[in-house]
Design a protein around this motif. Structure first.
Motif, short mmCIF file in Angstrom:
data_model
loop_
_atom_site.label_atom_id
_atom_site.label_comp_id
_atom_site.label_asym_id
_atom_site.label_seq_id
_atom_site.Cartn_x
_atom_site.Cartn_y
_atom_site.Cartn_z
N LEU A 217 0.72 -1.22 0.06
CA LEU A 217 0.13 0.00 -0.12
C LEU A 217 0.82 1.26 0.02
CD1 LEU A 217 -3.18 0.47 0.20
CD2 LEU A 217 -2.94 1.03 2.69
N ASP A 218 0.41 2.15 -0.89
CA ASP A 218 1.40 3.53 -1.03
C ASP A 218 0.55 4.41 -0.99
OD1 ASP A 218 4.13 1.80 -1.56
OD2 ASP A 218 3.43 2.03 -3.73
N LEU A 219 1.09 5.44 -0.10
CA LEU A 219 0.19 6.61 -0.03
C LEU A 219 1.04 7.92 -0.33
CD1 LEU A 219 -0.88 6.01 3.80
CD2 LEU A 219 -2.25 5.58 1.64
N ARG A 227 -1.31 -2.59 -4.47
CA ARG A 227 -0.70 -3.50 -5.43
C ARG A 227 -0.90 -4.80 -4.93
NH1 ARG A 227 4.23 -1.14 -8.84
NH2 ARG A 227 3.64 1.24 -8.84
N ASN A 228 -1.50 -5.88 -5.68
CA ASN A 228 -1.69 -7.33 -5.07
C ASN A 228 -0.61 -8.04 -6.21
OD1 ASN A 228 -3.29 -9.99 -5.70
ND2 ASN A 228 -3.23 -9.11 -3.69
N TYR A 229 0.14 -8.75 -5.75
CA TYR A 229 1.01 -9.24 -6.55
C TYR A 229 0.72 -10.91 -6.05
CZ TYR A 229 4.08 -5.41 -6.30
OH TYR A 229 4.71 -4.05 -6.48
N VAL A 254 0.16 -8.70 -11.49
CA VAL A 254 0.14 -7.54 -10.54
C VAL A 254 -1.11 -6.89 -10.76
CG1 VAL A 254 1.26 -5.43 -9.76
CG2 VAL A 254 2.84 -7.33 -10.81
N THR A 255 -2.16 -6.74 -9.85
CA THR A 255 -3.23 -6.00 -9.93
C THR A 255 -2.95 -4.64 -9.11
OG1 THR A 255 -4.47 -7.91 -9.84
CG2 THR A 255 -5.53 -5.75 -9.55
N ARG A 256 -3.15 -3.50 -9.64
CA ARG A 256 -3.01 -2.17 -9.17
C ARG A 256 -4.27 -1.45 -9.19
NH1 ARG A 256 1.40 -2.73 -12.72
NH2 ARG A 256 3.47 -2.41 -11.96
N THR A 257 -4.58 -1.23 -7.91
CA THR A 257 -5.87 -0.25 -7.58
C THR A 257 -5.53 1.19 -7.05
OG1 THR A 257 -7.04 -2.34 -7.11
CG2 THR A 257 -8.22 -0.18 -6.40
N ARG A 258 -5.88 2.17 -7.75
CA ARG A 258 -5.50 3.36 -7.49
C ARG A 258 -6.90 4.09 -7.00
NH1 ARG A 258 -2.27 3.03 -12.25
NH2 ARG A 258 -0.28 2.82 -11.72
N THR A 259 -6.75 4.77 -5.86
CA THR A 259 -7.91 5.44 -5.25
C THR A 259 -7.50 7.25 -5.10
OG1 THR A 259 -8.82 3.61 -4.12
CG2 THR A 259 -9.70 5.89 -3.45
N SER A 267 -9.50 3.39 -10.16
CA SER A 267 -8.96 2.88 -11.25
C SER A 267 -8.21 1.64 -10.94
CB SER A 267 -8.17 3.78 -11.94
OG SER A 267 -6.82 3.97 -11.42
N ARG A 268 -8.41 0.70 -11.98
CA ARG A 268 -7.87 -0.88 -11.72
C ARG A 268 -7.02 -1.12 -12.84
NH1 ARG A 268 -9.37 -6.03 -12.24
NH2 ARG A 268 -8.87 -7.46 -10.70
N GLU A 269 -5.80 -1.79 -12.79
CA GLU A 269 -5.15 -1.90 -13.94
C GLU A 269 -4.31 -3.58 -13.60
OE1 GLU A 269 -1.23 -0.18 -16.23
OE2 GLU A 269 -1.73 0.60 -14.47
N VAL A 270 -4.27 -4.27 -14.62
CA VAL A 270 -3.70 -5.84 -14.51
C VAL A 270 -2.46 -5.90 -15.59
CG1 VAL A 270 -3.83 -8.04 -14.16
CG2 VAL A 270 -5.92 -6.65 -13.55
N ASN A 271 -1.47 -6.18 -14.71
CA ASN A 271 -0.08 -6.38 -15.76
C ASN A 271 0.37 -7.74 -15.34
OD1 ASN A 271 0.30 -2.98 -14.70
ND2 ASN A 271 0.40 -3.71 -16.97
N TYR A 272 1.32 -8.22 -16.28
CA TYR A 272 1.87 -9.66 -16.31
C TYR A 272 3.31 -9.64 -16.36
CZ TYR A 272 -2.96 -11.15 -16.44
OH TYR A 272 -4.46 -11.51 -16.23
#
Length: 363
Positions: A217-219, A227-229, A254-259, A267-272
Motif C-alpha cells: 500500500l502506497d500513500l 498493489r496485489n502480487y 500484478v493488480t494495481r488499484t488506485r484511489t 481505477s484498476r490495472e492488471v499487468n503480467y
C-alpha cells in the motif's frame, strides 16, 4: 584517446588549439550550474567562468568559441568517453550477490529532425538501489531498434549475468537467452506484442495454483495505490520451441488499484510479467523498483532540460548525453534533496562548486 581519431586537428579556424579534457570539464561545470537545454546558454556559462576556473586550476587555457564548440564536440570518441565514465564513476558490483538493474531507452528529442518522429536515443541500465547509471548505449531511432542496442550494452558491460527488469518490448528469445545463459535473472513485462505467449499464459492461469501472494500500500501524490502480487509456477507449461532456452519459471500477475483521495474515484490495472527466477518476493520487489529508470529519465528531462537541447549533429547529442550522465552521478554525491536548488546554488556561487569538486577529488 578521447578523440574519435588521433589524426584530427583540435585547432579552431584561427589556429587556436583547445584541450579536449578541459572543454569537457567546463561543459560539465556548466551543466552542474543548471545551464543545460541550450548550447548557447551552456557556452555562456563556460565563457563567464573560464578565467576563474583557470586561476583555480593554476593552468592557462583558451576559451573555446561558441561556433567551434559544436565542431569540437563532434571529435569526441563516444566509446572512450563511456569507458572512462563508467571506469571511474561506475558502480562496484558484489561478486557474491547479484544486483537488480532496470533497462530502458529514451529518445533525445532535441535530435529529432524536422518532419520526423524519431532521432538519436539512449538506452541505459540503472541500479535499483543506488539509481546509478551503470552502463549505456546509443542508437539511431530512424534506422535502429532499441532491442539490439540494449542487448549490446548488456553483453559488453557483463550485466547480462546480473538481475534485470525490462519492459515488454524486450520480451524476445534473443534477449531472454542472453540473460539466462549468462546465469542472470530477468523480469520482463508480458503484453500483446507477444500475443501467442500471452494467450497461452492466460489460459494456463485458470488451472495454476497461486504460488505466493503479497500486497503493498502506497500513500502519496494525492492517491492511495494498492498493489496485489501473485506468482505462479510455469515450469511445466507448454511453450513454443523458440522459448526453450529461456527457462521460464514464474508468471507474475500484478493488480494495481488506485484511489484518488479527493474524488474517491478508483481505477484498476492488471499487468503480467515473466521471469526465470524462483524467489517470488524478490521479484515482487524488483517489479516495484523498476521505475528507477523513469526517475532517472525525469531528472534528465526536467532538472537538466535534456529534451530542449537541439543539435543536428548526432555526436554532439551523444556527448551531451554522456556529460549529463556524469553530472547526475556527481549531483548524487551532494546528497541534496532538491537538485534544482543545488544547481541554482552552484550557479550563484561558482567558488563553492569548485571547492566541492576538489573535496570529492573530481578536480
Amino acid at each position: 584517446e578521447l578523440q574519435s581519431c588521433t589524426a584530427l586537428d583540435l585547432r579552431d579556424p584561427r589556429g587556436r588549439r583547445h584541450s579536449l579534457a578541459f572543454v569537457l570539464l567546463t561543459l560539465t561545470l556548466a551543466l552542474l550550474r543548471g545551464r543545460d537545454g541550450n548550447l548557447s546558454s551552456t557556452h555562456r556559462s563556460m565563457r563567464n567562468t573560464h578565467q576563474e576556473l583557470c586561476i583555480f586550476l593554476g593552468e592557462e587555457h583558451r576559451c573555446i568559441s561558441r561556433s567551434h564548440l559544436s565542431v569540437f564536440l563532434e571529435k569526441v570518441c563516444v566509446e572512450t568517453f563511456d569507458n572512462l565514465l563508467f571506469t571511474y564513476y561506475g558502480l562496484t558490483l558484489n561478486e557474491e550477490e547479484k544486483q537488480w538493474f532496470s533497462g530502458d531507452g529514451k529518445e533525445l528529442r532535441g535530435s529529432i529532425p524536422k518532419g520526423k518522429t524519431r532521432g538519436q536515443a539512449i538506452v541505459q541500465l540503472v541500479s535499483h538501489e543506488e539509481r546509478e547509471v551503470i552502463a549505456q548505449n546509443f542508437y539511431d531511432g530512424l534506422k535502429e531498434s532499441e532491442k539490439p542496442a540494449l542487448r549490446h550494452v548488456l553483453s559488453t558491460s557483463g550485466l547480462n549475468g546480473q538481475k534485470i527488469t525490462l519492459d515488454a518490448l524486450h520480451l524476445c528469445p534473443a534477449t531472454t537467452e542472453l540473460i539466462a545463459q549468462a546465469g542472470g535473472v530477468f523480469v520482463i513485462g508480458l503484453k500483446e506484442n507477444q500475443s501467442e505467449l500471452m494467450s497461452e499464459m492466460l489460459r494456463s492461469l485458470e488451472q495454476l495454483a497461486v504460488l505466493q501472494r503479497c500486497t503493498t500500500l502506497d500513500l502519496g501524490h494525492g492517491r492511495i495505490e494498492e498493489r496485489n502480487y501473485q506468482s505462479y509456477c510455469i515450469r511445466d507449461v507448454y511453450m513454443d520451441k523458440r522459448w526453450q532456452n529461456t527457462h521460464f519459471e514464474l508468471l507474475i500477475k500484478v493488480t494495481r488499484t488506485r484511489t484518488c483521495k479527493k474524488t474517491d474515484q478508483k481505477s484498476r490495472e492488471v499487468n503480467y510479467y515473466l521471469s526465470n527466477g524462483t524467489r517470488s518476493k524478490d521479484i515482487f520487489n524488483a517489479i516495484r523498483k523498476h521505475w528507477s529508470v523513469e526517475v532517472n529519465n525525469h531528472l534528465r528531462d526536467v532538472t537538466l532540460n535534456e529534451d530542449h537541447m537541439r543539435s543536428k549533429k548526432k555526436n554532439v547529442q551523444k556527448v551531451m548525453a554522456q556529460v549529463r550522465t556524469l553530472v547526475i552521478k556527481l549531483l548524487r554525491k551532494t546528497n541534496a534533496q532538491n537538485w534544482v536548488a543545488q544547481t541554482e546554488c552552484f550557479l550563484d556561487n561558482f567558488k563553492q562548486l569548485l571547492k566541492w569538486l576538489k573535496k570529492i577529488n573530481f578536480l
